[in-house]
Design a protein around this motif. Structure first.
Motif, PDB file in Angstrom:
ATOM      1  N   ALA A  12       9.588   3.015 -16.121  1.00  0.00           N
ATOM      2  CA  ALA A  12      10.423   1.963 -16.704  1.00  0.00           C
ATOM      3  C   ALA A  12       9.801   1.311 -17.929  1.00  0.00           C
ATOM      4  O   ALA A  12      10.460   1.148 -18.958  1.00  0.00           O
ATOM      5  N   GLN A  13       8.556   0.904 -17.827  1.00  0.00           N
ATOM      6  CA  GLN A  13       7.937   0.193 -18.945  1.00  0.00           C
ATOM      7  C   GLN A  13       7.833   1.073 -20.192  1.00  0.00           C
ATOM      8  O   GLN A  13       8.077   0.615 -21.304  1.00  0.00           O
ATOM      9  N   GLY A  19      12.407   2.213 -26.370  1.00  0.00           N
ATOM     10  CA  GLY A  19      13.765   1.803 -26.698  1.00  0.00           C
ATOM     11  C   GLY A  19      14.799   2.684 -26.007  1.00  0.00           C
ATOM     12  O   GLY A  19      15.970   2.696 -26.362  1.00  0.00           O
ATOM     13  N   TYR A  20      14.352   3.422 -25.006  1.00  0.00           N
ATOM     14  CA  TYR A  20      15.222   4.347 -24.268  1.00  0.00           C
ATOM     15  C   TYR A  20      16.151   3.600 -23.314  1.00  0.00           C
ATOM     16  O   TYR A  20      17.223   4.078 -22.982  1.00  0.00           O
ATOM     17  N   VAL A  21      15.722   2.438 -22.881  1.00  0.00           N
ATOM     18  CA  VAL A  21      16.534   1.577 -22.020  1.00  0.00           C
ATOM     19  C   VAL A  21      16.613   0.204 -22.665  1.00  0.00           C
ATOM     20  O   VAL A  21      15.739  -0.174 -23.434  1.00  0.00           O
ATOM     21  N   LEU A  25      14.605  -3.896 -14.751  1.00  0.00           N
ATOM     22  CA  LEU A  25      14.834  -4.884 -13.700  1.00  0.00           C
ATOM     23  C   LEU A  25      13.900  -4.660 -12.531  1.00  0.00           C
ATOM     24  O   LEU A  25      13.550  -3.512 -12.232  1.00  0.00           O
ATOM     25  N   PRO A  26      13.542  -5.725 -11.817  1.00  0.00           N
ATOM     26  CA  PRO A  26      12.792  -5.543 -10.574  1.00  0.00           C
ATOM     27  C   PRO A  26      13.641  -4.750  -9.583  1.00  0.00           C
ATOM     28  O   PRO A  26      14.880  -4.857  -9.575  1.00  0.00           O
ATOM     29  N   GLU A  27      13.006  -3.950  -8.767  1.00  0.00           N
ATOM     30  CA  GLU A  27      13.720  -3.078  -7.840  1.00  0.00           C
ATOM     31  C   GLU A  27      14.706  -3.832  -6.951  1.00  0.00           C
ATOM     32  O   GLU A  27      15.812  -3.357  -6.698  1.00  0.00           O
TER      33      GLU A  27
END
Length: 96
Positions: A12-13, A19-21, A25-27
């Protein structure tokens, strides 16, 4: 280029840094966010447009030249929580 042709998944990070997402968000918040977002998007797509797009996808995915690859993906656990879903990008890109 790494994203477009590599077919790999990213943590995620790193995806956010690339810039892919547009958000991470937290799970424990993910399911509610996705459910709300999906319902909003689905409500904005005319049913006929969705049906036509799904039919086009099925025609492409169901081509005879793709059959062995698709069958292999399902045999290795596609759409199963303990199968290749955890690294699906890598497996989709693999040749038989």
């Amino acid at each position: 280029m790494e994203i477009a042709v590599g077919g790999d998944d990213f943590p995620a990070q790193l995806a956010a840094e690339y810039g892919y997402v547009n958000r991470v968000l937290p799970e424990d918040e993910l399911d509610d966010f996705v459910d709300t977002f999906a319902r909003r998007v689905a409500g904005a797509i005319p049913a006929g447009d969705y049906a036509a797009a799904l039919a086009a996808f099925k025609r492409t995915a169901g081509r005879p030249e793709n059959a062995d690859h698709v069958r292999s993906l399902f045999e290795r656990g596609l759409q199963q929580p303990d199968g290749i879903e955890l690294d699906v990008g890598k497996h989709v890109a693999e040749k038989l």
